[in-house]
Design an enzyme around this catalytic site. Structure first.
Site, PDB file in Angstrom:
ATOM      1  N   TYR A  12      -5.796  22.460  41.643  1.00  0.00           N
ATOM      2  CA  TYR A  12      -4.790  22.872  40.643  1.00  0.00           C
ATOM      3  C   TYR A  12      -5.437  23.498  39.397  1.00  0.00           C
ATOM      4  O   TYR A  12      -5.259  24.692  39.123  1.00  0.00           O
ATOM      5  CB  TYR A  12      -3.948  21.643  40.292  1.00  0.00           C
ATOM      6  CG  TYR A  12      -2.922  21.840  39.207  1.00  0.00           C
ATOM      7  CD1 TYR A  12      -2.139  22.993  39.143  1.00  0.00           C
ATOM      8  CD2 TYR A  12      -2.715  20.850  38.244  1.00  0.00           C
ATOM      9  CE1 TYR A  12      -1.181  23.146  38.151  1.00  0.00           C
ATOM     10  CE2 TYR A  12      -1.756  20.986  37.261  1.00  0.00           C
ATOM     11  CZ  TYR A  12      -0.998  22.142  37.215  1.00  0.00           C
ATOM     12  OH  TYR A  12      -0.055  22.287  36.225  1.00  0.00           O
ATOM     13  N   ILE A  13      -6.222  22.723  38.679  1.00  0.00           N
ATOM     14  CA  ILE A  13      -6.820  23.277  37.451  1.00  0.00           C
ATOM     15  C   ILE A  13      -7.922  24.275  37.827  1.00  0.00           C
ATOM     16  O   ILE A  13      -8.088  25.314  37.189  1.00  0.00           O
ATOM     17  CB  ILE A  13      -7.384  22.157  36.550  1.00  0.00           C
ATOM     18  CG1 ILE A  13      -6.309  21.090  36.301  1.00  0.00           C
ATOM     19  CG2 ILE A  13      -7.862  22.726  35.220  1.00  0.00           C
ATOM     20  CD1 ILE A  13      -6.801  19.883  35.523  1.00  0.00           C
ATOM     21  N   SER A  35      -9.883  19.020  50.830  1.00  0.00           N
ATOM     22  CA  SER A  35      -9.261  17.733  51.148  1.00  0.00           C
ATOM     23  C   SER A  35      -7.913  17.592  50.453  1.00  0.00           C
ATOM     24  O   SER A  35      -7.056  16.840  50.904  1.00  0.00           O
ATOM     25  CB  SER A  35     -10.175  16.576  50.735  1.00  0.00           C
ATOM     26  OG  SER A  35     -10.364  16.592  49.339  1.00  0.00           O
ATOM     27  N   PHE A  82     -14.845  20.364  38.847  1.00  0.00           N
ATOM     28  CA  PHE A  82     -13.489  19.816  38.938  1.00  0.00           C
ATOM     29  C   PHE A  82     -13.343  18.852  40.116  1.00  0.00           C
ATOM     30  O   PHE A  82     -12.478  17.980  40.101  1.00  0.00           O
ATOM     31  CB  PHE A  82     -12.457  20.928  39.178  1.00  0.00           C
ATOM     32  CG  PHE A  82     -12.268  21.889  38.045  1.00  0.00           C
ATOM     33  CD1 PHE A  82     -11.553  21.533  36.918  1.00  0.00           C
ATOM     34  CD2 PHE A  82     -12.781  23.179  38.114  1.00  0.00           C
ATOM     35  CE1 PHE A  82     -11.348  22.425  35.886  1.00  0.00           C
ATOM     36  CE2 PHE A  82     -12.584  24.080  37.087  1.00  0.00           C
ATOM     37  CZ  PHE A  82     -11.869  23.711  35.966  1.00  0.00           C
ATOM     38  N   LYS A  86      -8.219  12.017  42.560  1.00  0.00           N
ATOM     39  CA  LYS A  86      -7.573  11.783  41.255  1.00  0.00           C
ATOM     40  C   LYS A  86      -6.282  10.974  41.294  1.00  0.00           C
ATOM     41  O   LYS A  86      -5.540  10.944  40.312  1.00  0.00           O
ATOM     42  CB  LYS A  86      -7.308  13.126  40.574  1.00  0.00           C
ATOM     43  CG  LYS A  86      -6.364  14.005  41.369  1.00  0.00           C
ATOM     44  CD  LYS A  86      -5.740  15.091  40.510  1.00  0.00           C
ATOM     45  CE  LYS A  86      -4.589  15.729  41.240  1.00  0.00           C
ATOM     46  NZ  LYS A  86      -3.807  16.650  40.469  1.00  0.00           N
ATOM     47  N   SER A 126     -11.015  12.801  31.288  1.00  0.00           N
ATOM     48  CA  SER A 126      -9.585  12.547  31.121  1.00  0.00           C
ATOM     49  C   SER A 126      -9.335  11.707  29.878  1.00  0.00           C
ATOM     50  O   SER A 126     -10.184  10.898  29.469  1.00  0.00           O
ATOM     51  CB  SER A 126      -9.090  11.792  32.354  1.00  0.00           C
ATOM     52  OG  SER A 126      -7.832  11.207  32.116  1.00  0.00           O
ATOM     53  N   TYR A 151     -10.367   4.978  39.425  1.00  0.00           N
ATOM     54  CA  TYR A 151     -10.363   6.400  39.067  1.00  0.00           C
ATOM     55  C   TYR A 151     -10.814   6.584  37.620  1.00  0.00           C
ATOM     56  O   TYR A 151     -11.711   7.374  37.318  1.00  0.00           O
ATOM     57  CB  TYR A 151      -8.955   7.001  39.268  1.00  0.00           C
ATOM     58  CG  TYR A 151      -8.756   8.279  38.491  1.00  0.00           C
ATOM     59  CD1 TYR A 151      -9.293   9.479  38.953  1.00  0.00           C
ATOM     60  CD2 TYR A 151      -8.071   8.280  37.267  1.00  0.00           C
ATOM     61  CE1 TYR A 151      -9.147  10.645  38.212  1.00  0.00           C
ATOM     62  CE2 TYR A 151      -7.924   9.442  36.535  1.00  0.00           C
ATOM     63  CZ  TYR A 151      -8.458  10.613  37.004  1.00  0.00           C
ATOM     64  OH  TYR A 151      -8.323  11.763  36.267  1.00  0.00           O
ATOM     65  N   LYS A 155     -14.436   8.330  35.685  1.00  0.00           N
ATOM     66  CA  LYS A 155     -14.541   9.324  34.604  1.00  0.00           C
ATOM     67  C   LYS A 155     -15.482   8.804  33.509  1.00  0.00           C
ATOM     68  O   LYS A 155     -16.316   9.543  32.987  1.00  0.00           O
ATOM     69  CB  LYS A 155     -13.158   9.645  34.026  1.00  0.00           C
ATOM     70  CG  LYS A 155     -12.237  10.365  34.999  1.00  0.00           C
ATOM     71  CD  LYS A 155     -12.762  11.739  35.382  1.00  0.00           C
ATOM     72  CE  LYS A 155     -11.901  12.440  36.414  1.00  0.00           C
ATOM     73  NZ  LYS A 155     -12.516  13.638  37.002  1.00  0.00           N
ATOM     74  N   LEU A 202       4.398  13.307  37.170  1.00  0.00           N
ATOM     75  CA  LEU A 202       5.791  13.482  36.760  1.00  0.00           C
ATOM     76  C   LEU A 202       6.373  14.862  37.085  1.00  0.00           C
ATOM     77  O   LEU A 202       7.430  14.962  37.708  1.00  0.00           O
ATOM     78  CB  LEU A 202       5.904  13.198  35.253  1.00  0.00           C
ATOM     79  CG  LEU A 202       7.285  13.361  34.644  1.00  0.00           C
ATOM     80  CD1 LEU A 202       8.295  12.417  35.291  1.00  0.00           C
ATOM     81  CD2 LEU A 202       7.229  13.107  33.128  1.00  0.00           C
ATOM     82  N   ASP A 300       0.425   1.920  33.435  1.00  0.00           N
ATOM     83  CA  ASP A 300       0.782   3.037  32.560  1.00  0.00           C
ATOM     84  C   ASP A 300       0.455   2.729  31.103  1.00  0.00           C
ATOM     85  O   ASP A 300       0.662   1.611  30.623  1.00  0.00           O
ATOM     86  CB  ASP A 300       2.280   3.356  32.670  1.00  0.00           C
ATOM     87  CG  ASP A 300       2.555   4.499  33.625  1.00  0.00           C
ATOM     88  OD1 ASP A 300       1.617   5.272  33.903  1.00  0.00           O
ATOM     89  OD2 ASP A 300       3.709   4.614  34.091  1.00  0.00           O
TER      90      ASP A 300
HETATM   91  C1  UD1 Z   1      -2.371   9.772  35.253  1.00  0.00           C
HETATM   92  C2  UD1 Z   1      -3.578   9.033  34.770  1.00  0.00           C
HETATM   93  C3  UD1 Z   1      -4.589  10.024  34.244  1.00  0.00           C
HETATM   94  C4  UD1 Z   1      -4.950  11.008  35.305  1.00  0.00           C
HETATM   95  C5  UD1 Z   1      -3.724  11.695  35.832  1.00  0.00           C
HETATM   96  C6  UD1 Z   1      -4.175  12.471  37.048  1.00  0.00           C
HETATM   97  C7  UD1 Z   1      -3.045   6.793  33.960  1.00  0.00           C
HETATM   98  C8  UD1 Z   1      -2.725   5.941  32.773  1.00  0.00           C
HETATM   99  N1  UD1 Z   1      -3.224   8.087  33.727  1.00  0.00           N
HETATM  100  O1  UD1 Z   1      -1.746  10.308  34.094  1.00  0.00           O
HETATM  101  O2  UD1 Z   1      -5.751   9.341  33.870  1.00  0.00           O
HETATM  102  O3  UD1 Z   1      -5.853  11.949  34.792  1.00  0.00           O
HETATM  103  O4  UD1 Z   1      -2.720  10.734  36.210  1.00  0.00           O
HETATM  104  O5  UD1 Z   1      -3.171  12.919  37.811  1.00  0.00           O
HETATM  105  O6  UD1 Z   1      -3.107   6.315  35.059  1.00  0.00           O
HETATM  106  N2  UD1 Z   1       6.480   9.044  35.483  1.00  0.00           N
HETATM  107  C9  UD1 Z   1       7.771   8.694  35.812  1.00  0.00           C
HETATM  108  N3  UD1 Z   1       8.205   8.919  37.098  1.00  0.00           N
HETATM  109  C10 UD1 Z   1       7.391   9.484  38.051  1.00  0.00           C
HETATM  110  C11 UD1 Z   1       6.082   9.840  37.693  1.00  0.00           C
HETATM  111  C12 UD1 Z   1       5.654   9.601  36.391  1.00  0.00           C
HETATM  112  O7  UD1 Z   1       8.535   8.184  34.986  1.00  0.00           O
HETATM  113  O8  UD1 Z   1       7.836   9.628  39.200  1.00  0.00           O
HETATM  114  C13 UD1 Z   1       6.027   8.837  34.098  1.00  0.00           C
HETATM  115  C14 UD1 Z   1       4.836   7.896  33.991  1.00  0.00           C
HETATM  116  O9  UD1 Z   1       5.248   6.577  33.864  1.00  0.00           O
HETATM  117  C15 UD1 Z   1       4.168   8.442  32.725  1.00  0.00           C
HETATM  118  C16 UD1 Z   1       4.501   9.940  32.711  1.00  0.00           C
HETATM  119  O10 UD1 Z   1       5.608  10.079  33.603  1.00  0.00           O
HETATM  120  O11 UD1 Z   1       4.736   7.871  31.605  1.00  0.00           O
HETATM  121  C17 UD1 Z   1       3.375  10.801  33.204  1.00  0.00           C
HETATM  122  O12 UD1 Z   1       2.899  10.284  34.446  1.00  0.00           O
HETATM  123  P1  UD1 Z   1       1.831  11.065  35.349  1.00  0.00           P
HETATM  124  O13 UD1 Z   1       2.257  12.477  35.532  1.00  0.00           O
HETATM  125  O14 UD1 Z   1       1.609  10.251  36.579  1.00  0.00           O
HETATM  126  O15 UD1 Z   1       0.520  11.114  34.473  1.00  0.00           O
HETATM  127  P2  UD1 Z   1      -0.279   9.943  33.718  1.00  0.00           P
HETATM  128  O16 UD1 Z   1       0.064   8.614  34.260  1.00  0.00           O
HETATM  129  O17 UD1 Z   1      -0.111  10.161  32.261  1.00  0.00           O
END
Ligand code: UD1
Length: 340
Positions: A12-13, A35, A82, A86, A126, A151, A155, A202, A300
């Protein structure tokens, strides 16, 4: 012109960075074991830049194969690393895979860089290294907190390995990038994020739900100590992030830094909650995303966003894309995927 070895360059990045490097006039060579990415990404890069980057399907842990890459491309002047596993949840279940992949590949690279007199490395770290910061926005001086997952630990360990290697070898120069949450796709929609299986992150989950591939988004918790109760993150446009890597490579080649190892936050400085991001997505695209609030996700962080001053002032780099344009680019990419 100098050549940059980009490990994980079909990811991706990585793919967005290859585009920006080629646009800036750099030659590249991509190493990726595919992979978690697809060979078609090369078509996207070629469509955008007019140039197909050389590609080596190689695992960074395979020292012999990697050695042959360094031998066949003697003009490599910098490495952007990269390539890594992850998925936070998977790392808890399969820690050895994470330590093998993420630590082993860096060791192999650093050994080969030394043997082939390649002195510059940009490493993808990260904001996870900060854990839940005590002070927000978080600066690079904030203490490193115990990692919450294997993970995250890889880092932290990788940052330490690079520091130790640079201490012992005064020719080695490194820039450590602490990414916040990269989102979006190239504005052409020829490349973007391609998650394997059910997305863990997300935004891909939002775009797949908007597209009808997933029934509904689960918002993980609305009882956090934040204005709307959902978690806050610093979502940064992936093209902005990619451009920061070109700046980093140029900075190292020009020997502009006064220390061997530099560390930079790559974020926007703006925190957005899960619900804010979701609502902005629906507003920008006009597409409804069904969702329900569920319990918190284990591990989280409540809230984290960057103080990007150091990158802004020292690198002269700034995230410029709006979150609206970024979300629109992610939706355009999702639609492009569905037309395929
Ligand atoms: C996570 C990792 C980060 C990593 C990244 C790689 C942690 C704390 N952070 O980031 O180190 O570099 O993934 O991909 O583990 N959320 C929802 N519903 C969903 C998915 C996510 O509500 O279905 C929320 C999560 O609770 C969070 C936010 O969206 O608050 C972002 O989540 P996400 O995109 O998974 O990233 P991080 O958890 O911040």
């Amino acid at each position: 012109m100098s050549r940059v070895l980009v490990t994980g360059g079909t990811g991706y990045i990585g793919s967005h960075t290859v585009v920006e490097l080629q646009n800036a006039g750099f030659d590249v060579v991509i190493v990726d074991n595919l992979s978690n990415s697809n060979i078609d990404v090369l078509d996207g890069i070629e469509r955008i830049t007019g140039k197909r980057p050389p590609f080596e399907q190689t695992d960074c842990n395979d020292k012999e194969a990697m050695e042959s890459v360094f031998v066949r491309y003697p003009d490599i002047c910098a490495v952007i690393h990269f390539a890594a596993s992850k998925a936070v949840g998977e790392s808890v279940e399969q820690p050895l895979k994470y330590y093998r992949n993420n630590i082993g590949s860096l060791l192999t690279l650093l050994e080969l860089m030394k043997a082939h007199k390649v002195e510059n490395i940009v490493f993808s770290s990260s904001c996870t290294v900060y854990g839940q910061p005590d002070i927000l926005p978080v600066t690079e001086e904030a203490p490193i907190k115990p990692a919450l997952s294997p993970y995250g630990n890889t880092k932290q360990i990788n940052e330490e390995i690079i520091r130790d290697a640079a201490y012992a070898d005064k020719t080695l120069h490194a820039i450590l990038r602490r990414y916040f949450n990269p989102i979006g796709a190239h504005p052409t929609a020829y490349i973007g994020e391609l998650p394997n299986g059910v997305p863990q992150n997300l935004l891909p989950f939002i775009t797949q739900t908007a597209a009808g591939i997933r029934k509904e988004l689960k918002v993980f918790g609305n009882d956090y100590n934040t204005p709307d109760g959902s978690c806050i993150r610093d979502y940064i446009n992936v093209v902005d992030l990619a451009k920061a890597h070109v700046v980093a490579v140029k900075r190292m080649l020009d020997r502009k830094a006064d220390t061997q190892v530099e560390v930079f936050n790559l974020g926007t400085g703006r925190g957005l909650s899960v619900l804010e991001l979701l609502n902005t997505f629906m507003k920008v695209t006009g597409v409804n995303v069904p969702y329900q609030i569920t319990g918190r996700r284990e591990g989280d962080i409540e809230k984290v966003w960057a103080n990007p001053d150091k990158a802004n002032n020292v690198l002269g780099w700034k995230a410029v894309e709006t979150v609206e344009d970024t979300l629109a680019s992610a939706w355009k990419w999702q639609q492009h995927l569905m037309e395929k």
